[in-house]
Structure formats: C-alpha cells, structure tokens
Design an enzyme around this catalytic site. Sequence first.
Site, PDB file in Angstrom:
ATOM      1  N   LEU A  42     -21.578  -0.324  -5.264  1.00  0.00           N
ATOM      2  CA  LEU A  42     -22.830  -0.688  -4.601  1.00  0.00           C
ATOM      3  C   LEU A  42     -23.428   0.451  -3.770  1.00  0.00           C
ATOM      4  CD1 LEU A  42     -21.940  -4.331  -3.573  1.00  0.00           C
ATOM      5  CD2 LEU A  42     -23.798  -3.654  -5.106  1.00  0.00           C
ATOM      6  N   GLY A  93     -24.304   3.087  -5.143  1.00  0.00           N
ATOM      7  CA  GLY A  93     -25.222   3.721  -6.080  1.00  0.00           C
ATOM      8  C   GLY A  93     -24.707   5.014  -6.667  1.00  0.00           C
ATOM      9  N   LYS A  94     -23.482   5.407  -6.310  1.00  0.00           N
ATOM     10  CA  LYS A  94     -22.975   6.712  -6.742  1.00  0.00           C
ATOM     11  C   LYS A  94     -22.728   6.802  -8.248  1.00  0.00           C
ATOM     12  CE  LYS A  94     -19.144   6.609  -4.311  1.00  0.00           C
ATOM     13  NZ  LYS A  94     -17.819   7.039  -3.768  1.00  0.00           N
ATOM     14  N   TYR A 108       0.833  -1.196   0.000  1.00  0.00           N
ATOM     15  CA  TYR A 108       0.000   0.000   0.000  1.00  0.00           C
ATOM     16  C   TYR A 108       0.875   1.256   0.000  1.00  0.00           C
ATOM     17  CZ  TYR A 108      -4.000  -2.980   1.223  1.00  0.00           C
ATOM     18  OH  TYR A 108      -4.987  -3.938   1.229  1.00  0.00           O
ATOM     19  N   SER A 164     -13.375  -5.010   0.010  1.00  0.00           N
ATOM     20  CA  SER A 164     -14.244  -4.351  -0.965  1.00  0.00           C
ATOM     21  C   SER A 164     -15.687  -4.850  -0.893  1.00  0.00           C
ATOM     22  CB  SER A 164     -13.693  -4.535  -2.388  1.00  0.00           C
ATOM     23  OG  SER A 164     -14.143  -3.504  -3.234  1.00  0.00           O
ATOM     24  N   PRO A 165     -16.295  -4.826   0.295  1.00  0.00           N
ATOM     25  CA  PRO A 165     -17.677  -5.302   0.451  1.00  0.00           C
ATOM     26  C   PRO A 165     -18.697  -4.427  -0.266  1.00  0.00           C
ATOM     27  CG  PRO A 165     -16.980  -4.157   2.424  1.00  0.00           C
ATOM     28  CD  PRO A 165     -15.753  -4.290   1.561  1.00  0.00           C
ATOM     29  N   LEU A 166     -18.299  -3.223  -0.653  1.00  0.00           N
ATOM     30  CA  LEU A 166     -19.197  -2.315  -1.368  1.00  0.00           C
ATOM     31  C   LEU A 166     -18.951  -2.345  -2.866  1.00  0.00           C
ATOM     32  CD1 LEU A 166     -19.078   0.711   1.115  1.00  0.00           C
ATOM     33  CD2 LEU A 166     -20.742  -1.157   1.008  1.00  0.00           C
ATOM     34  N   GLY A 198     -17.005   0.405  -4.302  1.00  0.00           N
ATOM     35  CA  GLY A 198     -17.763   1.653  -4.213  1.00  0.00           C
ATOM     36  C   GLY A 198     -18.989   1.698  -5.089  1.00  0.00           C
TER      37      GLY A 198
END
Length: 338
Positions: free
Chosen positions: A215, A217-218, A53, A208-210, A213
């Site tokens: 999910l 909705g953006k 990272y 990365s559960p979303l 990013g």
Amino acid sequence: MEIRYLGTSGLAVGWLGLGTALWGRDTDEHEAAEQLRDFVESGGQLIDTGDAYGGGAAEAVVGALLAGRFARSDVVLAVKTGGGAPDAAAGDADLSRRGLLAALDGSLRRLGVDHIDLWQIDGVDPVTPLEETLSALDIAVSSGRVRYVGLANFCGWRTAKAAAWQAAWPGRARLISNQVEYSLLQRGVEREVVPAMRDAGMSILAWSPLGRGVLTGKYRTGIPADSRAASDHLAAFVQPYLGPESTRIVNAVCTAAQGLGVSPLAVALAWVRDRPGVGGVLVGARTAAQLRGILAECDLTLPAEISAALDEVSAVPSGYPERTAAERATAGPSPAFS
C-alpha cells in the site's frame, strides 16, 4: 500520539505500535536501537515481539536494548507465542498448558524481564482443548509473569468461544485483544472476527496495516531491489498482494494521497487507525530511516468522503449469514425452496 485503552482493561498505549519481526535477522541491534529510540521519543510505547521471530533472535535483541540504554518502564511489552520452541518447524503449535508456560519462561529469559505486559496466544493446536490453553493464561497472570492476556490470529468462532470462557467465571484472566492482519488489502476479519471481538469488549491490534508494504505504492512499477518482495525469505509473504485486485486498491490509495498532498503510506495507515474497534496499529520497519518516515506520516486525518471511497473500493464480499436481516431485505426476496 493518541492514547487508547485495550479492550475494557486499564492498559493504555499509544495507538501506533512497533513490530520486531525483522529484528535479529534483517535488522541488527544498532538499527533496532535507533528504531526504539525514535519510537519512544515520538510517544510510542507498545513493542510487539514473539518467540517465532528469528528463532527467538528478536526477543534477544529487545532484551539487550532493555538491559542497556532503555528502561523497562519506557515500553509496554507484548509477546506472542504458540507454545513451541523458537526453532520449531513452521506451522507447529503446542498450545498445551505445559508447552505454553515453558515458552513463556523462555521468552522471559531472552527478554531479561520478570514480566510481560501483554501475552498473546497464537496458532492452532488441533489436539489440546481450548479450555486447557486458556488455563495457561490464568496461571501466567496469577503467578505475576504476565499482566494482561490476548490472542493472535484467532478466527471468529474461536475468539468468541475463548472470550466467553474467560468471562464465564470470576478470577479468569479476561482477554483484551486479538492481533490480526488488517489493511485495505485484507479486510476479511470484518466478516466474523471483528464483530466477535467488539461483542466481547476486545480491541483489534492490526498487523501489516500497509498491506505487507504494497500500500506504500512502491510496487506499482516493479519490484525494487531492496524491497521485501525481492528478498529470498520474504518474497512469498508479499506475493499474494501483487495481483490485479490489489493494484486497483493501491491505485485508489495513491489517487487519494495525491489529492491530499501526502504519501500513500499516510492514507493507508490513517484508514486502519480509524476503523471501529482498533486499539493499536503495528508497523514494522527494516531500517531506522524507514520507521522515521512512518512516524512522520502518522498524524493524517482522512476526510470522510475519501474514507468512504476507500471503504467502497476495498470492500469484501458479504452475504449469508454475515449480513443482517435488514441488509438482506434490501437485496430483494430470497428464492423459495420446496
């Protein structure tokens, strides 16, 4: 925050973990300090970082914070390494005993700590035998530099082989987790990786559960200027989830969220949290404000019928040989071969 034990170990953590992939590059030390403060105050403990990272910059930021306003005992420190130098080219992975232990010592120096709570081996090395890679875990634990060990992004057969090897002889460090990408947009791990982990008594750490990013909705009406998809170095990371198949799943999540009177983020996060075998869910935020938004939305309990509907709309294709004999039987007779 609900406390969960990782694998069959005694290591207990809050189910929500804080990822630091953006620290030291997109997130400066001031924003990182605010994030860590809010996270710890909410009951969070698990901090995930790694030498890849920002070329080691994220570890340096974590180390600076632990040396200043936060106590080492406030966090459970998880570190990923592929054994290469922090500035190694993308895709390089040195999983030799020499490379891994050198990388571990480098992480300890940047973090300014004398031990890591969970050391996770990441990457694929086509040269080094897996048994040699795993021997580095035993050395790290027996030397006191590491408390628990796990994997990251290991496929099903490598997870099963590694877990079986570590369990085969007394004194070897048992694997307690495998950190894999897992969301409504990425359920491929359910075919082989998740069954292998559950059989071995390991927990899933979902990154990365979303859905990178998506999910939230953006991206339903375009690409916001301040989003990852608009970033030169993160656009390629988001792009795979901006197609029509992902849109169908995102629309279902947004419909569920509207019906429940919550955000799509809350729905997507709750779905992953409640999947069988999940010990922790890792979220990463660029700003402290973004993290506060996540922390405010992490207590949703999904109604069973909504969870089932999301399961159906996001299900991954499965067939031979993943399906059980009983499932195949309900699909009708197999074609005869002569």
